[in-house]
Motif scaffolding. Sequence first.
Motif, PDB file in Angstrom:
ATOM      1  N   ILE A   1     -23.746 -81.888 -22.519  1.00 54.40           N
ATOM      2  CA  ILE A   1     -23.127 -80.858 -21.687  1.00 54.40           C
ATOM      3  C   ILE A   1     -21.821 -80.429 -22.353  1.00 54.40           C
ATOM      4  N   PHE A   2     -21.700 -79.139 -22.617  1.00 55.56           N
ATOM      5  CA  PHE A   2     -20.444 -78.581 -23.108  1.00 55.56           C
ATOM      6  C   PHE A   2     -19.636 -78.159 -21.881  1.00 55.56           C
ATOM      7  N   ARG A   3     -18.553 -78.876 -21.627  1.00 54.94           N
ATOM      8  CA  ARG A   3     -17.815 -78.681 -20.399  1.00 54.94           C
ATOM      9  C   ARG A   3     -17.027 -77.370 -20.411  1.00 54.94           C
ATOM     10  N   GLY A   4     -16.985 -76.752 -19.222  1.00 49.08           N
ATOM     11  CA  GLY A   4     -16.224 -75.521 -19.051  1.00 49.08           C
ATOM     12  C   GLY A   4     -14.824 -75.804 -18.540  1.00 49.08           C
ATOM     13  N   GLY A   5     -14.346 -74.950 -17.684  1.00 42.86           N
ATOM     14  CA  GLY A   5     -12.996 -75.121 -17.171  1.00 42.86           C
ATOM     15  C   GLY A   5     -12.745 -74.217 -15.986  1.00 42.86           C
ATOM     16  N   LYS A   6     -11.496 -74.160 -15.594  1.00 41.18           N
ATOM     17  CA  LYS A   6     -11.091 -73.384 -14.424  1.00 41.18           C
ATOM     18  C   LYS A   6     -11.313 -71.896 -14.662  1.00 41.18           C
ATOM     19  N   ASP A   7     -11.913 -71.232 -13.668  1.00 36.97           N
ATOM     20  CA  ASP A   7     -12.148 -69.780 -13.689  1.00 36.97           C
ATOM     21  C   ASP A   7     -12.959 -69.355 -14.909  1.00 36.97           C
ATOM     22  N   ARG A   8     -13.838 -70.220 -15.367  1.00 34.27           N
ATOM     23  CA  ARG A   8     -14.740 -69.880 -16.476  1.00 34.27           C
ATOM     24  C   ARG A   8     -16.168 -69.840 -15.957  1.00 34.27           C
ATOM     25  N   SER A   9     -16.949 -68.973 -16.535  1.00 28.49           N
ATOM     26  CA  SER A   9     -18.341 -68.838 -16.146  1.00 28.49           C
ATOM     27  C   SER A   9     -19.149 -68.399 -17.356  1.00 28.49           C
ATOM     28  N   ILE A  10     -20.386 -68.838 -17.419  1.00 24.21           N
ATOM     29  CA  ILE A  10     -21.315 -68.428 -18.471  1.00 24.21           C
ATOM     30  C   ILE A  10     -22.257 -67.404 -17.870  1.00 24.21           C
ATOM     31  N   GLU A  11     -22.185 -66.157 -18.345  1.00 21.11           N
ATOM     32  CA  GLU A  11     -23.001 -65.079 -17.808  1.00 21.11           C
ATOM     33  C   GLU A  11     -24.179 -64.725 -18.708  1.00 21.11           C
ATOM     34  N   ALA A  12     -24.134 -65.080 -19.968  1.00 22.31           N
ATOM     35  CA  ALA A  12     -25.247 -64.798 -20.885  1.00 22.31           C
ATOM     36  C   ALA A  12     -25.168 -65.766 -22.058  1.00 22.31           C
ATOM     37  N   LEU A  13     -26.331 -66.142 -22.576  1.00 23.61           N
ATOM     38  CA  LEU A  13     -26.446 -67.042 -23.716  1.00 23.61           C
ATOM     39  C   LEU A  13     -27.477 -66.485 -24.689  1.00 23.61           C
ATOM     40  N   LEU A  14     -27.263 -66.755 -25.965  1.00 20.43           N
ATOM     41  CA  LEU A  14     -28.276 -66.440 -26.964  1.00 20.43           C
ATOM     42  C   LEU A  14     -28.073 -67.301 -28.201  1.00 20.43           C
ATOM     43  N   TRP A  15     -29.160 -67.485 -28.937  1.00 23.74           N
ATOM     44  CA  TRP A  15     -29.156 -68.228 -30.198  1.00 23.74           C
ATOM     45  C   TRP A  15     -29.445 -67.274 -31.344  1.00 23.74           C
ATOM     46  N   THR A  16     -28.889 -67.567 -32.493  1.00 20.86           N
ATOM     47  CA  THR A  16     -29.245 -66.879 -33.728  1.00 20.86           C
ATOM     48  C   THR A  16     -29.627 -67.910 -34.783  1.00 20.86           C
ATOM     49  N   HIS A  17     -30.356 -67.450 -35.766  1.00 25.64           N
ATOM     50  CA  HIS A  17     -30.836 -68.326 -36.834  1.00 25.64           C
ATOM     51  C   HIS A  17     -30.443 -67.709 -38.166  1.00 25.64           C
ATOM     52  N   ASP A  18     -29.497 -68.336 -38.854  1.00 22.60           N
ATOM     53  CA  ASP A  18     -29.069 -67.833 -40.156  1.00 22.60           C
ATOM     54  C   ASP A  18     -30.199 -67.949 -41.172  1.00 22.60           C
ATOM     55  N   PRO A  19     -30.208 -67.099 -42.187  1.00 15.98           N
ATOM     56  CA  PRO A  19     -31.272 -67.158 -43.196  1.00 15.98           C
ATOM     57  C   PRO A  19     -31.200 -68.432 -44.033  1.00 15.98           C
ATOM     58  N   GLU A  20     -32.351 -68.784 -44.581  1.00 13.45           N
ATOM     59  CA  GLU A  20     -32.399 -69.962 -45.440  1.00 13.45           C
ATOM     60  C   GLU A  20     -31.663 -69.694 -46.760  1.00 13.45           C
ATOM     61  N   GLU A  21     -31.149 -70.762 -47.310  1.00 11.98           N
ATOM     62  CA  GLU A  21     -30.452 -70.666 -48.590  1.00 11.98           C
ATOM     63  C   GLU A  21     -30.995 -71.699 -49.549  1.00 11.98           C
ATOM     64  N   GLN A  22     -30.566 -71.609 -50.790  1.00 12.96           N
ATOM     65  CA  GLN A  22     -30.958 -72.566 -51.807  1.00 12.96           C
ATOM     66  C   GLN A  22     -29.731 -73.316 -52.290  1.00 12.96           C
ATOM     67  N   ASN A  23     -29.888 -74.645 -52.411  1.00 15.08           N
ATOM     68  CA  ASN A  23     -28.779 -75.443 -52.905  1.00 15.08           C
ATOM     69  C   ASN A  23     -28.742 -75.398 -54.429  1.00 15.08           C
ATOM     70  N   LYS A  24     -27.847 -76.179 -55.003  1.00 16.18           N
ATOM     71  CA  LYS A  24     -27.682 -76.136 -56.461  1.00 16.18           C
ATOM     72  C   LYS A  24     -28.891 -76.686 -57.197  1.00 16.18           C
ATOM     73  N   ASN A  25     -29.736 -77.466 -56.498  1.00 16.06           N
ATOM     74  CA  ASN A  25     -30.944 -78.001 -57.119  1.00 16.06           C
ATOM     75  C   ASN A  25     -32.145 -77.087 -56.959  1.00 16.06           C
ATOM     76  N   GLY A  26     -31.951 -75.959 -56.281  1.00 18.20           N
ATOM     77  CA  GLY A  26     -33.037 -75.004 -56.122  1.00 18.20           C
ATOM     78  C   GLY A  26     -33.918 -75.246 -54.920  1.00 18.20           C
ATOM     79  N   TYR A  27     -33.555 -76.185 -54.065  1.00 24.00           N
ATOM     80  CA  TYR A  27     -34.347 -76.459 -52.872  1.00 24.00           C
ATOM     81  C   TYR A  27     -33.859 -75.597 -51.714  1.00 24.00           C
TER      82      TYR A  27
END
Length: 1000
Positions: free
Chosen positions: A63-89
């Motif tokens: 649980i990510f705790r909120g606080g006073k007078d805070r509310s979550i009205e919308a949520l979404l996820w994103t997925h960054d593109p894949e990358e290659q490390n120095k070994n080519g994987y």
Amino acid sequence: MDVHRCRFVPYPPSAINALAFSHSSSLSTSSKGPPTLRLAIGRANGDIEIWNPQRGAWHQESIFRGGKDRSIEALLWTHDPEEQNKNGYNVPGKLRLFSIGYSSAVTEWDLSNGKPLRHASGNYGELWCMAAQPREQMVKKDNGNTVNGTMDDVAQYQRLAVGCADGSIVLLSTADGDLKFEKTLTRPAKKRARVLSIAWQSKHIVITGHADSTIRVFDIRNGQQVRSMSLGAGPEGGPKEILVWAVRCMIDGTIVSGDSTGTVSFWDAKHYSRLQRITSHKADILDLAVGIDGESVFSGGMDRRTTVYRRSAGSKSGEKRRWVEIAHQRFHSHDVKAMATFETKSISILASGGLDTAPIIVPIREYGKEHHRTLPGLPHMPPVRSAPRKRLLVSWWDREVSLWRIATSLPKSFESNEFEEPPQSSSKRLVAKVLIQGDESITSADILGDGSLLAISTLSSIKVFRLKGKVDSTIGLRKLELPCELGSMGAKIIQWSPDGKWLLLITSSSKIQAIRVARSEDSKKAPRFLPQNVNFKRLPRKMSQSNYIHGSLGAYDRSICRVAFSADSRILVVGDLSGHLDTWVLEGHEDLMQDPPVTRPNNEDTSSSSSSDESDESDAEDHPTLVYAQHWKRNPTAHLIPKLPSAPLVMSFRPTNPSPTSTKALTNGNSHLHPTRHNPFPHSHDLSTGEDCLFIITTEHQPYEINILAGRISDWSRRNPKSALPEEFKMIRDRAMGCIWDVAPPTSTDPDRQRIWLYGNTWLWMFDLAQDLPRPKQDEDEENDSDEPQAGEFSKMRKRKREKAIRKKGIDQPYDRDVDGLLGASRKERDTGAGSKIPLHEMDTGVGRKMRKTVGAEGADATFVRLGRDVSDESEAQDEEEEDDEEDEALVRLRRGEDVVMVNGDENGTGGEAEETRREEKKKKGPPFWGTFKYRPILGIVPIGGGEEDEDADGLVEKDGGRKGVEVALVERPMFDVDLPGRFYGDQEWSDRKDADVRL
């Protein structure tokens, strides 16, 4: 066990405003979702809950705790593109979580520590909605199949489209791991119509729903408005404007909207004209969800309905297929505010939530064939603690902590009537209340067993209070001074050791620190905290890399979720979400004659390996930080402790029975150790000799008991694998939340008692660890049918047993997995994401589930074909499960010593005396397990009792036979006690309308 049912604890659950799955639906995924699949739930108090579906287990990870007078009205996820490390994987792209709520800022969350990572705000109005640019463009081919198309290189990073209260639409970029303003699509007009909903039709087209009866289409390439679609005037006698609360786009581009008149509208993808509208709700439609195949739509609104729409098949060739409402049901007891879907080949579910605070999972493809499932609306980590010897109960929520004193006995009226709440003066008393200053909510709290110290933590601060007061009066609290670094450190988990000498802190980044508490023998003197804290270094773990297509959660899996101290406070265990356990032991004996520890460099905790890890670890072992001649060191057998298959839900050491021969520690320290010039601080190397059995329940409800000092599974756990658990316990879907021990030494009349009481949101279960669990009745039946069954024949026997039981049910048809629902399907088969299968005789939809297929004129090769989804994967899963059970059964027989030589039917030729002796002992010990479901939503269970007049009892009370039993306070929080706003009542709900707040 004596139970005090407590319903006076003030814990108001918060409404669900937003839901979001971490991955998009994909029919190319054959399993029940990627391993990194998560569901984020946003609540009105600012909390964000992260749930893991885990093949239908559905447990709350953090649980990510909120606080006073805070509310979550919308949520979404994103997925960054894949990358290659120095070994080519290929390196998996990062999964990122964003939220908005009652402000002009978009917040990105750091999954590893549960804190905001960055904010993006600008010169625009309050944010009302947002949507993420599709990462994969869904394409529907002519044959009806759905495939994933790739995006071009320019749009590899997903943009965020945000709708504002002033009518503007803002684009934000997530490129390069950042969150930046990109451009504004439209400027506020004079009318300033609020943007209430937003969706992406494609990677370039944005659809918005407004508060002025319009739906607008924008092209992000030129920022121009493409089309404006009007819903017309409002209903007669109502508001002039129609509010478009929800818009969604299907895979073929069709636009679906839901508005304040209760109407669902379908719009053409090319010409943007309305194709059809269905008025299916009696009040506002607040959210919509669409299926991945483009054949189903769900809507939810203020009238509590969840309505299902399906596209009908045209009766004539070339006729357009129209949408029809096929069913509606009130899964929720209040407004339905948020909905989200996720589908693969094996899983197809709809998640919904609203003001009734409980998320509900509904099947999509198996709608009408499977039950829905209600997830707990209360936190999985109980926000209650107790001081048994003072009979104090501590509870907290938001920024408030309450302390209650529970009476020794309850009035007879309460004992005889479970629905009657006992009088305030006789059952409980509010003795103290603490209000934390600031805006942050409380993350954790704990109280010592003797009720002398109370610790409270938020993510940015820690506060410790000293409690003083008489038994029959209120309690006075005095805040203790803490070292500067400690007071501003913050923690997500805080816990006292059982002896009260250590205060353990788990920071938001999962670093582990312990502070030594020096307590004087004079009760008038306040305890003090030593300035030198102890840092615990966790073992570096090589995390298993998931498929790069599924994305990565970073260090989230290494987040610590559970901690446990041994009864003598000399063993510490922490468990993380990946299932790894880290253990430490306290070496030496306490010597108060030595000076406080000398300050030395701290060893920073890290979950990743580096070149300096081994050198830092060896330096810490060679030069330990001594605290009164003791120091914490890593368990020598830590490398032998196995990794758990899933995250631990419950971790607790088995209490030690008091022994009359046990000796107390020396009062004047280690008398046999003397300081020298080369060793000015001598210390003993003795380790703990107390109980080291750690009992664990994982998220799969798999019990384990581990001997921590030996680094191996205990004998009881080896003799009782998961296959030996009672079927009633295996069928429980709500995950375990905590445990209570009921341990007592053997007497002349009673045997040894080693009972553990596990509890979840709606159940309470007891296991007696002093005896083995009985073997399933199914095994006994198999032994009666065949004297010496072979290991490979067990699965065949099970199938014959099921077919035999089906024939007894009077079902005149070939064996099929559909009818297996009458007898209880296997765990892996029925966990399709929602509830269990509905038996055929209870189904109220459809006319049949099978058809008879014949080949040839005579039909000699007639076979039955099942209509519906393919169960080949489920069949393989069930076969694998049965093979595992066969191996477990063979091991159980061997470890319990049941594979013995039989002479003339008697064990060892003793004429059945051994069997009779076992039966008598089993009857004397009592049942090995017991469970009940009579309690309403359980917030937590804590031990109460064992006061100063009987301090060694520690929560035990005298029973009729002189044997002491545990006394607990069971805190319930039923929904009928929660204050909720008025809800909508339909025309036909006459009984509910009486004395109700009716909204028109």
